[in-house]
Design a protein around this motif. Sequence first.
Motif, PDB file in Angstrom:
ATOM      1  N   GLU A 107       0.828  -1.203   0.000  1.00  0.00           N
ATOM      2  CA  GLU A 107       0.000   0.000   0.000  1.00  0.00           C
ATOM      3  C   GLU A 107       0.867   1.260   0.000  1.00  0.00           C
ATOM      4  N   TYR A 108       1.991   1.199   0.709  1.00  0.00           N
ATOM      5  CA  TYR A 108       2.901   2.357   0.716  1.00  0.00           C
ATOM      6  C   TYR A 108       3.401   2.655  -0.696  1.00  0.00           C
ATOM      7  N   VAL A 109       3.770   1.605  -1.418  1.00  0.00           N
ATOM      8  CA  VAL A 109       4.302   1.780  -2.776  1.00  0.00           C
ATOM      9  C   VAL A 109       3.209   2.284  -3.712  1.00  0.00           C
ATOM     10  N   LYS A 110       1.973   1.777  -3.558  1.00  0.00           N
ATOM     11  CA  LYS A 110       0.868   2.216  -4.407  1.00  0.00           C
ATOM     12  C   LYS A 110       0.609   3.713  -4.248  1.00  0.00           C
ATOM     13  N   GLU A 111       0.737   4.193  -3.001  1.00  0.00           N
ATOM     14  CA  GLU A 111       0.435   5.591  -2.723  1.00  0.00           C
ATOM     15  C   GLU A 111       1.560   6.532  -3.146  1.00  0.00           C
ATOM     16  N   ASP A 112       2.775   5.997  -3.349  1.00  0.00           N
ATOM     17  CA  ASP A 112       3.934   6.824  -3.696  1.00  0.00           C
ATOM     18  C   ASP A 112       4.077   6.909  -5.222  1.00  0.00           C
ATOM     19  N   THR A 113       4.258   8.125  -5.737  1.00  0.00           N
ATOM     20  CA  THR A 113       4.378   8.314  -7.196  1.00  0.00           C
ATOM     21  C   THR A 113       5.798   8.640  -7.627  1.00  0.00           C
ATOM     22  N   TYR A 114       6.743   8.549  -6.694  1.00  0.00           N
ATOM     23  CA  TYR A 114       8.109   8.973  -7.009  1.00  0.00           C
ATOM     24  C   TYR A 114       8.734   8.136  -8.120  1.00  0.00           C
ATOM     25  N   LEU A 115       8.525   6.814  -8.094  1.00  0.00           N
ATOM     26  CA  LEU A 115       9.106   5.955  -9.134  1.00  0.00           C
ATOM     27  C   LEU A 115       8.574   6.323 -10.509  1.00  0.00           C
ATOM     28  N   ASP A 116       7.249   6.503 -10.623  1.00  0.00           N
ATOM     29  CA  ASP A 116       6.660   6.872 -11.912  1.00  0.00           C
ATOM     30  C   ASP A 116       7.186   8.220 -12.386  1.00  0.00           C
ATOM     31  N   ASP A 117       7.307   9.166 -11.465  1.00  0.00           N
ATOM     32  CA  ASP A 117       7.818  10.488 -11.834  1.00  0.00           C
ATOM     33  C   ASP A 117       9.268  10.416 -12.302  1.00  0.00           C
ATOM     34  N   LEU A 118      10.026   9.486 -11.727  1.00  0.00           N
ATOM     35  CA  LEU A 118      11.449   9.370 -12.029  1.00  0.00           C
ATOM     36  C   LEU A 118      11.697   8.871 -13.455  1.00  0.00           C
ATOM     37  N   ILE A 119      10.852   7.950 -13.930  1.00  0.00           N
ATOM     38  CA  ILE A 119      11.093   7.359 -15.272  1.00  0.00           C
ATOM     39  C   ILE A 119      10.023   7.769 -16.289  1.00  0.00           C
ATOM     40  N   ARG A 120       9.098   8.648 -15.908  1.00  0.00           N
ATOM     41  CA  ARG A 120       8.055   9.072 -16.860  1.00  0.00           C
ATOM     42  C   ARG A 120       8.681   9.759 -18.067  1.00  0.00           C
ATOM     43  N   GLY A 121       8.206   9.406 -19.254  1.00  0.00           N
ATOM     44  CA  GLY A 121       8.708   9.979 -20.499  1.00  0.00           C
ATOM     45  C   GLY A 121       9.886   9.249 -21.094  1.00  0.00           C
ATOM     46  N   LYS A 122      10.466   8.302 -20.357  1.00  0.00           N
ATOM     47  CA  LYS A 122      11.627   7.554 -20.870  1.00  0.00           C
ATOM     48  C   LYS A 122      11.158   6.460 -21.822  1.00  0.00           C
ATOM     49  N   ASN A 123      11.994   6.195 -22.839  1.00  0.00           N
ATOM     50  CA  ASN A 123      11.667   5.115 -23.774  1.00  0.00           C
ATOM     51  C   ASN A 123      12.181   3.783 -23.227  1.00  0.00           C
ATOM     52  N   LEU A 124      11.980   2.718 -23.994  1.00  0.00           N
ATOM     53  CA  LEU A 124      12.343   1.375 -23.532  1.00  0.00           C
ATOM     54  C   LEU A 124      13.835   1.264 -23.226  1.00  0.00           C
ATOM     55  N   GLN A 125      14.661   1.817 -24.092  1.00  0.00           N
ATOM     56  CA  GLN A 125      16.103   1.720 -23.912  1.00  0.00           C
ATOM     57  C   GLN A 125      16.556   2.409 -22.627  1.00  0.00           C
ATOM     58  N   LYS A 126      16.001   3.567 -22.344  1.00  0.00           N
ATOM     59  CA  LYS A 126      16.398   4.301 -21.140  1.00  0.00           C
ATOM     60  C   LYS A 126      15.876   3.624 -19.874  1.00  0.00           C
ATOM     61  N   GLU A 135      19.720   5.143  -8.452  1.00  0.00           N
ATOM     62  CA  GLU A 135      19.127   6.480  -8.476  1.00  0.00           C
ATOM     63  C   GLU A 135      17.770   6.509  -7.768  1.00  0.00           C
ATOM     64  N   TYR A 136      17.243   5.327  -7.473  1.00  0.00           N
ATOM     65  CA  TYR A 136      15.950   5.228  -6.808  1.00  0.00           C
ATOM     66  C   TYR A 136      16.172   4.622  -5.426  1.00  0.00           C
ATOM     67  N   GLU A 137      15.895   5.369  -4.385  1.00  0.00           N
ATOM     68  CA  GLU A 137      16.140   4.912  -3.027  1.00  0.00           C
ATOM     69  C   GLU A 137      15.028   4.017  -2.497  1.00  0.00           C
ATOM     70  N   GLY A 138      13.931   3.997  -3.192  1.00  0.00           N
ATOM     71  CA  GLY A 138      12.808   3.195  -2.726  1.00  0.00           C
ATOM     72  C   GLY A 138      11.912   3.976  -1.798  1.00  0.00           C
ATOM     73  N   VAL A 139      10.776   3.375  -1.475  1.00  0.00           N
ATOM     74  CA  VAL A 139       9.786   4.000  -0.605  1.00  0.00           C
ATOM     75  C   VAL A 139      10.171   3.749   0.847  1.00  0.00           C
ATOM     76  N   SER A 140      10.195   4.771   1.636  1.00  0.00           N
ATOM     77  CA  SER A 140      10.553   4.645   3.044  1.00  0.00           C
ATOM     78  C   SER A 140       9.604   3.676   3.750  1.00  0.00           C
ATOM     79  N   GLY A 141      10.177   2.674   4.407  1.00  0.00           N
ATOM     80  CA  GLY A 141       9.376   1.661   5.099  1.00  0.00           C
ATOM     81  C   GLY A 141       8.982   0.505   4.220  1.00  0.00           C
ATOM     82  N   ALA A 142       9.225   0.599   2.897  1.00  0.00           N
ATOM     83  CA  ALA A 142       8.883  -0.491   1.977  1.00  0.00           C
ATOM     84  C   ALA A 142       9.943  -0.560   0.881  1.00  0.00           C
ATOM     85  N   THR A 143      11.189  -0.502   1.302  1.00  0.00           N
ATOM     86  CA  THR A 143      12.292  -0.416   0.342  1.00  0.00           C
ATOM     87  C   THR A 143      12.347  -1.622  -0.590  1.00  0.00           C
ATOM     88  N   MET A 144      12.340  -2.832  -0.029  1.00  0.00           N
ATOM     89  CA  MET A 144      12.484  -4.032  -0.859  1.00  0.00           C
ATOM     90  C   MET A 144      11.303  -4.209  -1.798  1.00  0.00           C
TER      91      MET A 144
END
Length: 637
Positions: free
Chosen positions: A350-369, A377-386
């Motif tokens: 649920e923590y990961v679902k509510e966090d949009t940081y990952l989507d914001d980080l790679i939004r607009g990137k193509n398959l290769q990127k 570069e992605y530290e993960g969601v606090s309390g739900a890192t793994m």
Amino acid sequence: MMGIDVLHLAARQSGWVSSALLARFWKNESAVIGKNQEFGSDFCYYELVTVANSAIELHLNVELPILNSGSPAGKQRPNWRSLFVHACRVALFIGIVFLIRKQHRELVENRTDASALSAINVAELQELIPNASGLTPWNRSSSIRIITSPQNEEIGTLLQTAPIGNASIGYLGPTNLMVILSEDKRILDIKILDSEDTFEHVNAVAESDEFLASYRGLKWDFPDLWPDIDSVSGATLTSFAVKQSLQARAGSQINFSKFPNKIKSHELAQFFPEFQPLSIHNNSENPNLVFGSVHNNINAKVGYFLRSSPIANSLSGYQGPTDTLIAFDERFRFLGSLIRSSYDNEPYVEYVKEDTYLDDLIRGKNLQKISGFDPTEYEGVSGATMTSLNVLSGIQTTVKHLQEYETRIGKGPNWIWVFTECLTVLLGLIGICFSFTGVSRRRLRLVFQVILIIYLGFIAGEILSQAVVFGWAQNGLPLKNAPGMVLLCVSALAVPIISKHNSYCDHICPFGAVQQLAMKSGMKRVRVNRRLRRVLKLVPATLLIISLLAASGHLSLNLASIEPFDAFSFRVAGWITIAIAVTGLFVSFFQPMAYCRYGCPTGAMLNFLRFNRRSHEFQLRDGVALLMLILALVITI
């Protein structure tokens, strides 16, 4: 000096030949015709007694032109009796094939496939896994056995490719393989358990030092990323079927059982709010890669979707895998992701679902990127890192598979394979044309025969035989692996049924071509005693019955060894096959087409199916076919 000599003549089309006709070539009106002996559909062998002198001997080696011989009755349309009797013969053949197929399918369905892996003990595995101390019992539902350590921990897996891999047919049938996996699901070794393919070809694959060893170290869960491993020379179809079987079995390990719910169009609505209602279409032919396109209400493509399951089912966060839906625009730029379901701890998910940081980080990137994105570069969601890092890993892994899939699709077909299959079909069509129109030029005929021997015989090895007929009757046609050979063999069966021609034996068979060249050697012909000839003519029928018993009863008889055709693949052929080929060719120098006349069960089968001027008569061969049908029926029951 005057004397009596026996001359021999091969004439196209069985039928009546007069003394006057033959005198045109031997220039001797005293030629007397002996009893003709049929040994092929389009050839008759005649014995002529003539007065031998020096003038006649000058004409012995003159090649005879192909003439349209036959009695006037042969030009008449077949009557209803002929059609009925011929239809009965075809029905007998179809009935035998059907019973063989039915009996074999029942056998495959009834066997548990447990005997092969049940016989494996721990000692055999300790070479690869030294600390192996136990094996769990055979689990039919999962088709695996777990290798355990002294502490009863899972340290490896033992599995086989059957029955999932049975759809991959080589020359004759599938090959069942045992695969040993390490704790991290990498291939340690592969061994052949059993096979229904040609014995010699399977041995060549098993004894290859490089073929099966090339799979060692590959990740079992990612068959799409395996390299293209070279086939074994001389056993191309068998090794190709082995590769397909492994791919199919490995792909089945990545299944949908963990996340069975299919993608629905409403799940993608948040990524395409301006295009409603949406429809989706699956674009991948790979069942393990869920990838498709998104369409608006007028069916225009507006984007794509990708699902991490089942590709990423082996990746785990705290407690298990996560199924993620990934959306792209029409230019394959990342729009966002949606966690559909997960086996991870519910609060973390649920923590990961509510966090949009990952989507914001790679939004607009193509398959290769995306595939090359550095996870640090992605530290993960606090309390739900793994859990959050597992979602990123699943997205990247699935994108890499999509890139590999697109790369393979972009390569297009294997044009060498396409060319060889088309050449096989072309040679078959030329042979059929020769059968119906005749060959008026010696050089053209000679060139065609040489091509048949070199390509169909030594290079492709695509020859109709009893092993092929009964193997395909049991396991089906290898349309994906050898469509050219399938079309060639199907036409070889179809042409005699609908016409008076046996095109395959007379114009396509490589071993027949070798014998026809032997006829031109000029060697002195040896006359076969009539009683011996009658006995020899029983050989093909006897071999047909033996082949039927072996196929229906699943006897350990290599059908390829009763005919000479496998000798063209001399690098893998057995000594019995080579001996038959050498003997048949040697005798053909002294007795024209000796093997075709007295030894070939496949030729006898094709001649049985051939529609001819005597089709209205019930003959001994019909009794033999009826006996074979009864035997197949008894074995099936």
